[in-house]
Design a protein around this motif. Structure first.
Motif, PDB file in Angstrom:
ATOM      1  N   GLY A 117      50.645  36.661  44.341  1.00  0.00           N
ATOM      2  CA  GLY A 117      49.640  36.287  43.343  1.00  0.00           C
ATOM      3  C   GLY A 117      49.002  37.497  42.693  1.00  0.00           C
ATOM      4  N   LEU A 118      48.721  38.523  43.484  1.00  0.00           N
ATOM      5  CA  LEU A 118      48.129  39.735  42.925  1.00  0.00           C
ATOM      6  C   LEU A 118      49.123  40.488  42.049  1.00  0.00           C
ATOM      7  CD1 LEU A 118      46.067  40.984  45.991  1.00  0.00           C
ATOM      8  CD2 LEU A 118      45.212  39.913  43.905  1.00  0.00           C
ATOM      9  N   PHE A 119      50.391  40.497  42.440  1.00  0.00           N
ATOM     10  CA  PHE A 119      51.411  41.135  41.598  1.00  0.00           C
ATOM     11  C   PHE A 119      51.532  40.412  40.260  1.00  0.00           C
ATOM     12  CE2 PHE A 119      55.775  41.548  40.075  1.00  0.00           C
ATOM     13  CZ  PHE A 119      55.851  42.929  39.939  1.00  0.00           C
ATOM     14  N   LEU A 120      51.549  39.085  40.314  1.00  0.00           N
ATOM     15  CA  LEU A 120      51.599  38.293  39.088  1.00  0.00           C
ATOM     16  C   LEU A 120      50.374  38.574  38.226  1.00  0.00           C
ATOM     17  CD1 LEU A 120      52.926  35.946  37.459  1.00  0.00           C
ATOM     18  CD2 LEU A 120      51.482  34.419  38.786  1.00  0.00           C
ATOM     19  N   ALA A 121      49.215  38.620  38.870  1.00  0.00           N
ATOM     20  CA  ALA A 121      47.982  38.872  38.123  1.00  0.00           C
ATOM     21  C   ALA A 121      47.977  40.250  37.486  1.00  0.00           C
ATOM     22  CB  ALA A 121      46.780  38.721  39.048  1.00  0.00           C
ATOM     23  N   ALA A 122      48.515  41.241  38.166  1.00  0.00           N
ATOM     24  CA  ALA A 122      48.556  42.590  37.600  1.00  0.00           C
ATOM     25  C   ALA A 122      49.584  42.691  36.480  1.00  0.00           C
ATOM     26  CB  ALA A 122      48.881  43.600  38.698  1.00  0.00           C
ATOM     27  N   SER A 123      50.617  41.854  36.506  1.00  0.00           N
ATOM     28  CA  SER A 123      51.674  41.918  35.498  1.00  0.00           C
ATOM     29  C   SER A 123      51.299  41.214  34.197  1.00  0.00           C
ATOM     30  CB  SER A 123      52.954  41.277  36.040  1.00  0.00           C
ATOM     31  OG  SER A 123      53.372  41.943  37.199  1.00  0.00           O
ATOM     32  N   ILE A 124      50.520  40.172  34.271  1.00  0.00           N
ATOM     33  CA  ILE A 124      50.222  39.354  33.089  1.00  0.00           C
ATOM     34  C   ILE A 124      49.569  40.147  31.961  1.00  0.00           C
ATOM     35  CG2 ILE A 124      48.739  37.470  32.273  1.00  0.00           C
ATOM     36  CD1 ILE A 124      49.666  35.882  34.633  1.00  0.00           C
ATOM     37  N   PRO A 125      48.528  40.950  32.225  1.00  0.00           N
ATOM     38  CA  PRO A 125      47.953  41.696  31.091  1.00  0.00           C
ATOM     39  C   PRO A 125      48.932  42.690  30.471  1.00  0.00           C
ATOM     40  CG  PRO A 125      46.444  41.705  32.943  1.00  0.00           C
ATOM     41  CD  PRO A 125      47.727  41.114  33.428  1.00  0.00           C
ATOM     42  N   LEU A 126      49.912  43.133  31.233  1.00  0.00           N
ATOM     43  CA  LEU A 126      50.897  44.069  30.701  1.00  0.00           C
ATOM     44  C   LEU A 126      51.986  43.359  29.904  1.00  0.00           C
ATOM     45  CD1 LEU A 126      51.293  46.270  33.894  1.00  0.00           C
ATOM     46  CD2 LEU A 126      49.891  46.746  31.877  1.00  0.00           C
ATOM     47  N   LEU A 127      52.263  42.109  30.231  1.00  0.00           N
ATOM     48  CA  LEU A 127      53.358  41.377  29.599  1.00  0.00           C
ATOM     49  C   LEU A 127      52.930  40.547  28.393  1.00  0.00           C
ATOM     50  CD1 LEU A 127      55.203  40.142  32.811  1.00  0.00           C
ATOM     51  CD2 LEU A 127      55.858  42.026  31.318  1.00  0.00           C
ATOM     52  N   LEU A 128      51.743  39.992  28.435  1.00  0.00           N
ATOM     53  CA  LEU A 128      51.288  39.121  27.353  1.00  0.00           C
ATOM     54  C   LEU A 128      50.524  39.918  26.300  1.00  0.00           C
ATOM     55  CD1 LEU A 128      49.979  36.035  29.333  1.00  0.00           C
ATOM     56  CD2 LEU A 128      52.159  36.279  28.166  1.00  0.00           C
ATOM     57  N   PRO A 129      50.829  39.683  25.034  1.00  0.00           N
ATOM     58  CA  PRO A 129      50.058  40.373  23.985  1.00  0.00           C
ATOM     59  C   PRO A 129      48.616  39.873  23.961  1.00  0.00           C
ATOM     60  CG  PRO A 129      51.954  39.190  23.068  1.00  0.00           C
ATOM     61  CD  PRO A 129      51.897  38.875  24.519  1.00  0.00           C
ATOM     62  N   ARG A 130      47.682  40.798  23.993  1.00  0.00           N
ATOM     63  CA  ARG A 130      46.258  40.469  24.040  1.00  0.00           C
ATOM     64  C   ARG A 130      45.837  39.600  22.853  1.00  0.00           C
ATOM     65  NH1 ARG A 130      42.184  42.119  26.972  1.00  0.00           N
ATOM     66  NH2 ARG A 130      40.076  42.204  26.144  1.00  0.00           N
ATOM     67  N   GLU A 131      46.390  39.868  21.688  1.00  0.00           N
ATOM     68  CA  GLU A 131      46.022  39.091  20.497  1.00  0.00           C
ATOM     69  C   GLU A 131      46.446  37.637  20.642  1.00  0.00           C
ATOM     70  OE1 GLU A 131      48.180  41.863  20.188  1.00  0.00           O
ATOM     71  OE2 GLU A 131      46.442  43.185  20.115  1.00  0.00           O
TER      72      GLU A 131
ATOM     73  N   PRO B  91      43.705  34.982  41.126  1.00  0.00           N
ATOM     74  CA  PRO B  91      44.270  36.177  40.481  1.00  0.00           C
ATOM     75  C   PRO B  91      44.822  35.885  39.087  1.00  0.00           C
ATOM     76  CG  PRO B  91      44.998  36.072  42.751  1.00  0.00           C
ATOM     77  CD  PRO B  91      44.292  34.782  42.453  1.00  0.00           C
ATOM     78  N   LEU B  92      45.424  34.720  38.897  1.00  0.00           N
ATOM     79  CA  LEU B  92      45.928  34.359  37.576  1.00  0.00           C
ATOM     80  C   LEU B  92      44.777  34.233  36.576  1.00  0.00           C
ATOM     81  CD1 LEU B  92      48.324  33.503  35.783  1.00  0.00           C
ATOM     82  CD2 LEU B  92      47.887  31.166  36.526  1.00  0.00           C
ATOM     83  N   ALA B  93      43.689  33.622  36.985  1.00  0.00           N
ATOM     84  CA  ALA B  93      42.528  33.493  36.101  1.00  0.00           C
ATOM     85  C   ALA B  93      41.965  34.871  35.752  1.00  0.00           C
ATOM     86  CB  ALA B  93      41.457  32.627  36.773  1.00  0.00           C
ATOM     87  N   ALA B  94      41.889  35.750  36.731  1.00  0.00           N
ATOM     88  CA  ALA B  94      41.398  37.109  36.462  1.00  0.00           C
ATOM     89  C   ALA B  94      42.345  37.852  35.525  1.00  0.00           C
ATOM     90  CB  ALA B  94      41.238  37.874  37.773  1.00  0.00           C
ATOM     91  N   ALA B  95      43.638  37.636  35.691  1.00  0.00           N
ATOM     92  CA  ALA B  95      44.617  38.299  34.822  1.00  0.00           C
ATOM     93  C   ALA B  95      44.503  37.791  33.391  1.00  0.00           C
ATOM     94  CB  ALA B  95      46.019  38.061  35.355  1.00  0.00           C
TER      95      ALA B  95
END
Length: 183
Positions: A66-80, A114-118
């Motif tokens: 879950g933490l790995f997924l959470a750390a990856s999401i901001p890097l993979l998804l465009p913020r806009e 973790p997903l919500a935080a990501a």
């Protein structure tokens, strides 16, 4: 080092390896172990500790994933894109999307929080994040299908869902209003 080249400034203060909250938790845990050993004996306290360590061994890979997924999401998804879908300006649609995603999200808190935080780090606003967590906790499709419909009459389950349905939207709207008022 040459005089014309400066060392880069330190980027962030160093974090403590052992935090004060950990020490408090450790003290409470040791106190509980002493009380259990005093009341039921050292063998029972040791058996309880071994059972707890086994539970941690089973839970740790799930939390790590879950933490790995959470750390990856901001890097993979465009913020806009995240901000457009569930950001501050997304309105009711963003809250409804976040609540629906929470309702469809399988898994426990080790994955959900973790997903919500990501998503928050990736551009979602606090209202949408709270709508997601509220939708997960109150409207979980996984829990409804596996547990509630297996043991309860469908009328009762439908009534519970109908009563809980507006809650994620209300929580998200209240969070957005409080943040807007604070600004």
């Amino acid at each position: 080092m040459r005089a014309d080249i400066q060392a880069p400034p330190s980027s962030a203060p160093r974090r403590k390896i052992i935090h004060g909250g950990f020490l408090v938790l450790l003290a409470v845990t040791l106190l509980a172990a002493i009380l259990v050993a005093g009341k039921y004996g050292a063998a029972h306290a040791l058996e309880t500790a071994i059972g707890a360590l086994g539970f941690i061994a089973v839970l740790l890979p799930k939390v790590g994933a879950g933490l790995f997924l959470a750390a990856s999401i901001p890097l993979l998804l465009p913020r806009e894109r995240v901000a457009a879908l569930i950001g501050q300006e997304s309105g009711w649609r963003g809250l409804a999307l976040a609540a629906a995603a929470g309702a469809l999200l399988p898994g426990g808190p080790g994955m959900t929080f973790p997903l919500a935080a990501a998503l928050f780090a990736a551009g979602a606003d606090l209202g949408a994040v709270l709508a997601l967590v509220t939708g997960w906790s109150l409207l979980s499709l996984n829990r409804t299908l596996i547990w509630e419909l297996s043991f309860l009459d469908w009328h009762l389950v439908a009534l519970r869902i109908a009563l809980c349905l507006p809650a994620p939207l209300a929580v998200g709207l209240v969070a957005r209003a409080l943040i807007a008022r604070r600004r």
